[in-house]
Write a protein that holds these residues in place. Structure first.
Motif, PDB file in Angstrom:
ATOM      1  N   TYR A 122      75.790  28.574  37.588  1.00 58.55           N
ATOM      2  CA  TYR A 122      76.603  27.113  38.153  1.00 58.55           C
ATOM      3  C   TYR A 122      76.581  25.905  37.394  1.00 58.55           C
ATOM      4  CZ  TYR A 122      78.200  31.036  41.579  1.00 58.55           C
ATOM      5  OH  TYR A 122      78.828  32.479  41.922  1.00 58.55           O
ATOM      6  N   ASP A 123      76.732  25.552  36.727  1.00 58.41           N
ATOM      7  CA  ASP A 123      77.320  23.834  36.613  1.00 58.41           C
ATOM      8  C   ASP A 123      76.550  23.347  37.626  1.00 58.41           C
ATOM      9  OD1 ASP A 123      76.762  21.564  34.815  1.00 58.41           O
ATOM     10  OD2 ASP A 123      78.627  22.040  34.110  1.00 58.41           O
ATOM     11  N   ASP A 124      75.447  23.357  38.043  1.00 62.39           N
ATOM     12  CA  ASP A 124      75.436  21.972  39.822  1.00 62.39           C
ATOM     13  C   ASP A 124      73.856  21.561  39.336  1.00 62.39           C
ATOM     14  OD1 ASP A 124      72.814  23.749  40.258  1.00 62.39           O
ATOM     15  OD2 ASP A 124      73.770  25.644  41.375  1.00 62.39           O
ATOM     16  N   ASP A 171      72.775  23.977  24.322  1.00 62.86           N
ATOM     17  CA  ASP A 171      72.099  24.792  24.211  1.00 62.86           C
ATOM     18  C   ASP A 171      71.778  26.141  25.260  1.00 62.86           C
ATOM     19  OD1 ASP A 171      73.604  24.328  21.672  1.00 62.86           O
ATOM     20  OD2 ASP A 171      71.321  24.845  20.791  1.00 62.86           O
ATOM     21  N   TYR A 172      72.937  26.974  25.385  1.00 68.06           N
ATOM     22  CA  TYR A 172      72.112  27.675  26.946  1.00 68.06           C
ATOM     23  C   TYR A 172      71.704  27.241  27.881  1.00 68.06           C
ATOM     24  CZ  TYR A 172      72.340  30.659  23.194  1.00 68.06           C
ATOM     25  OH  TYR A 172      72.955  31.665  22.219  1.00 68.06           O
ATOM     26  N   GLY A 173      73.058  25.821  28.423  1.00 68.58           N
ATOM     27  CA  GLY A 173      72.861  25.113  29.473  1.00 68.58           C
ATOM     28  C   GLY A 173      73.462  25.420  30.559  1.00 68.58           C
ATOM     29  N   GLN A 200      77.870  27.840  32.992  1.00 70.66           N
ATOM     30  CA  GLN A 200      79.550  28.486  33.826  1.00 70.66           C
ATOM     31  C   GLN A 200      80.295  28.725  33.360  1.00 70.66           C
ATOM     32  OE1 GLN A 200      79.881  26.343  37.530  1.00 70.66           O
ATOM     33  NE2 GLN A 200      81.854  28.414  37.069  1.00 70.66           N
ATOM     34  N   GLU A 201      81.056  28.514  31.898  1.00 74.58           N
ATOM     35  CA  GLU A 201      81.786  29.607  31.075  1.00 74.58           C
ATOM     36  C   GLU A 201      82.110  30.223  30.656  1.00 74.58           C
ATOM     37  OE1 GLU A 201      81.855  26.793  27.741  1.00 74.58           O
ATOM     38  OE2 GLU A 201      81.897  24.632  28.494  1.00 74.58           O
ATOM     39  N   ASP A 202      80.146  30.938  30.805  1.00 82.49           N
ATOM     40  CA  ASP A 202      80.360  32.247  30.756  1.00 82.49           C
ATOM     41  C   ASP A 202      80.740  33.089  31.929  1.00 82.49           C
ATOM     42  OD1 ASP A 202      78.611  32.567  27.943  1.00 82.49           O
ATOM     43  OD2 ASP A 202      76.817  33.229  28.845  1.00 82.49           O
ATOM     44  N   PHE A 203      80.041  32.565  33.036  1.00 85.11           N
ATOM     45  CA  PHE A 203      80.393  32.592  34.477  1.00 85.11           C
ATOM     46  C   PHE A 203      81.780  33.180  34.757  1.00 85.11           C
ATOM     47  CE2 PHE A 203      81.800  32.185  39.083  1.00 85.11           C
ATOM     48  CZ  PHE A 203      81.340  33.376  39.545  1.00 85.11           C
ATOM     49  N   PHE A 223      84.582  33.385  32.199  1.00 86.01           N
ATOM     50  CA  PHE A 223      85.018  34.311  31.546  1.00 86.01           C
ATOM     51  C   PHE A 223      85.543  35.552  32.517  1.00 86.01           C
ATOM     52  CE2 PHE A 223      86.013  37.447  29.604  1.00 86.01           C
ATOM     53  CZ  PHE A 223      87.108  37.074  28.011  1.00 86.01           C
ATOM     54  N   PHE A 224      83.753  35.292  33.054  1.00 81.00           N
ATOM     55  CA  PHE A 224      83.209  36.909  33.331  1.00 81.00           C
ATOM     56  C   PHE A 224      84.377  37.186  35.080  1.00 81.00           C
ATOM     57  CE2 PHE A 224      80.372  37.525  29.301  1.00 81.00           C
ATOM     58  CZ  PHE A 224      81.205  38.201  28.896  1.00 81.00           C
ATOM     59  N   SER A 225      84.265  36.232  35.139  1.00 83.20           N
ATOM     60  CA  SER A 225      84.966  36.509  36.654  1.00 83.20           C
ATOM     61  C   SER A 225      86.884  35.909  36.730  1.00 83.20           C
ATOM     62  CB  SER A 225      84.233  35.570  37.578  1.00 83.20           C
ATOM     63  OG  SER A 225      84.673  34.259  37.308  1.00 83.20           O
ATOM     64  N   SER A 226      86.583  36.101  35.431  1.00 84.45           N
ATOM     65  CA  SER A 226      88.312  35.263  35.512  1.00 84.45           C
ATOM     66  C   SER A 226      89.582  37.334  35.227  1.00 84.45           C
ATOM     67  CB  SER A 226      88.578  34.647  34.308  1.00 84.45           C
ATOM     68  OG  SER A 226      88.713  35.710  33.191  1.00 84.45           O
ATOM     69  N   GLU A 227      90.754  36.626  35.887  1.00 85.97           N
ATOM     70  CA  GLU A 227      91.765  37.896  35.648  1.00 85.97           C
ATOM     71  C   GLU A 227      91.893  38.173  33.801  1.00 85.97           C
ATOM     72  OE1 GLU A 227      93.968  40.649  36.267  1.00 85.97           O
ATOM     73  OE2 GLU A 227      92.633  39.693  37.455  1.00 85.97           O
ATOM     74  N   MET A 228      91.365  36.923  33.377  1.00 86.92           N
ATOM     75  CA  MET A 228      91.916  37.492  31.727  1.00 86.92           C
ATOM     76  C   MET A 228      90.706  38.573  31.563  1.00 86.92           C
ATOM     77  SD  MET A 228      90.779  34.795  28.544  1.00 86.92           S
ATOM     78  CE  MET A 228      92.084  33.271  29.007  1.00 86.92           C
ATOM     79  N   CYS A 229      89.610  38.186  32.163  1.00 83.28           N
ATOM     80  CA  CYS A 229      88.738  39.195  31.393  1.00 83.28           C
ATOM     81  C   CYS A 229      89.238  40.456  31.660  1.00 83.28           C
ATOM     82  CB  CYS A 229      87.215  38.621  31.527  1.00 83.28           C
ATOM     83  SG  CYS A 229      86.041  40.253  31.542  1.00 83.28           S
TER      84      CYS A 229
END
Length: 309
Positions: free
Chosen positions: A254-256, A268-270, A275-278, A280-286
């Motif tokens: 999480y971006d906390d 990079d990989y911050g 958060q962007e990775d999370f 996408f992979f938690s999305s209905e799109m995926c």
């Protein structure tokens, strides 16, 4: 009797030949043209944020696997989780570097046994070049073995091995240790000959045996990929995935405030990237992309249980 003997021998040889020609998909019980995918979260144990986001994805069945940094400060949280969830697909993220500016870790085996792996402050080097230049191979093996043993003794049933920042892939000597430990502990390990040749310009085919499990494709976003947008990058991969054993490596958190502090001065990989990775992979799109492209999510434990019992 003689003819019967030769018939049996012929049948055995035919079976062996069929097995040798089987694809990894067929060996795992899928069709030859099956698209198998391991969605794999790296860096568990790095932070509570990393652990929470990755556990959410695992428990919702949105991803299939993760791996734990044994020397990292939040290792104990993941060890407790793994002990309570023995069937979770969790591997060991073998670690020989400590890349963050202020958030550091050192050797599990102890400083006296790993001096060549540590900087003047007793932490792992923050870059691969220093590691490759200064590390003694015996100490590399000592440390990696200590990480595996600590994980097992902490209640983790590791499903596989992989490598933080690719440190175990730095050269063929490091890779030999990685393969030795994987074979000794009877664990599949992340291994792709094409990626090794592309990144390190080294052919490792002479080190591979028929007992090793090779992925056909490994994907991970790099800074240039993020510029095009993470959704676009992962969508392109899923829409063009080939038959075989594929793996996507990513980092979910999480971006906390916690992740922002850990990844300070390291975009990079911050925190925002994770958060962007999370997202996408938690999305209905995926989920829709996986279904549309008839992609089967599988685990390292499935590979271990079926091919390396």
């Amino acid at each position: 009797m003689k003819n019967r003997f030769y018939s049996i021998i012929t049948l055995i040889l035919l079976c062996l030949n069929v097995n040798a020609q089987q694809t990894i998909q067929e060996k795992l019980g899928y069709s030859k043209d099956a698209k198998l995918l391991i969605l794999h979260a790296d860096d568990l144990g790095l932070s509570h944020s990393e652990d929470s986001a990755s556990i959410y994805l695992l428990e919702k069945g949105l991803i299939s696997s993760g791996s734990i940094i044994t020397p990292a400060p939040w290792f104990s949280e993941m060890a407790a989780y793994a002990a309570q969830h023995p069937n979770a697909d969790l591997g060991i993220h073998l670690t020989l570097t400590s890349e963050w500016q202020y958030y550091k870790w050192g050797a599990v085996a102890g400083n006296d046994k790993t001096k060549s792996l540590l900087n003047a402050n007793g932490y792992f080097y923050n870059d691969l070049d220093s590691l490759g230049k200064l590390a003694r191979l015996a100490e590399v093996e000592t440390e990696l073995r200590a990480q595996i043993e600590k994980a097992i003794h902490s209640g983790i049933r590791p499903s596989h091995l992989d490598s933080h920042m690719g440190s175990c892939f730095f050269n063929k000597d490091f890779l030999k240790i990685y393969l030795k430990l994987a074979r000794e502990y009877k664990l599949p390990c992340l291994l792709n000959t094409a990626a090794f040749k592309m990144v390190y310009q080294v052919d490792i085919s002479d080190l591979i045996t028929d007992k090793d499990v090779l992925t056909d494709n490994v994907y991970m976003a790099f800074p240039a990929n993020r510029l095009q947008g993470m959704d676009a990058y992962y969508t392109q991969i899923l829409n063009n995935l080939h038959a075989g054993l594929n793996c996507i490596l990513f980092h979910a958190a999480y971006d906390d405030d916690e992740m922002k502090a850990i990844t300070m001065n390291h975009p990079d990989y911050g925190a925002a990237w994770r958060q962007e990775d999370f997202n996408f992979f938690s999305s209905e799109m995926c989920r829709r992309l996986l279904a549309k492209n008839n992609i089967h999510l599988i685990t390292w434990r499935e590979i271990k249980d079926k091919l390396m019992p």
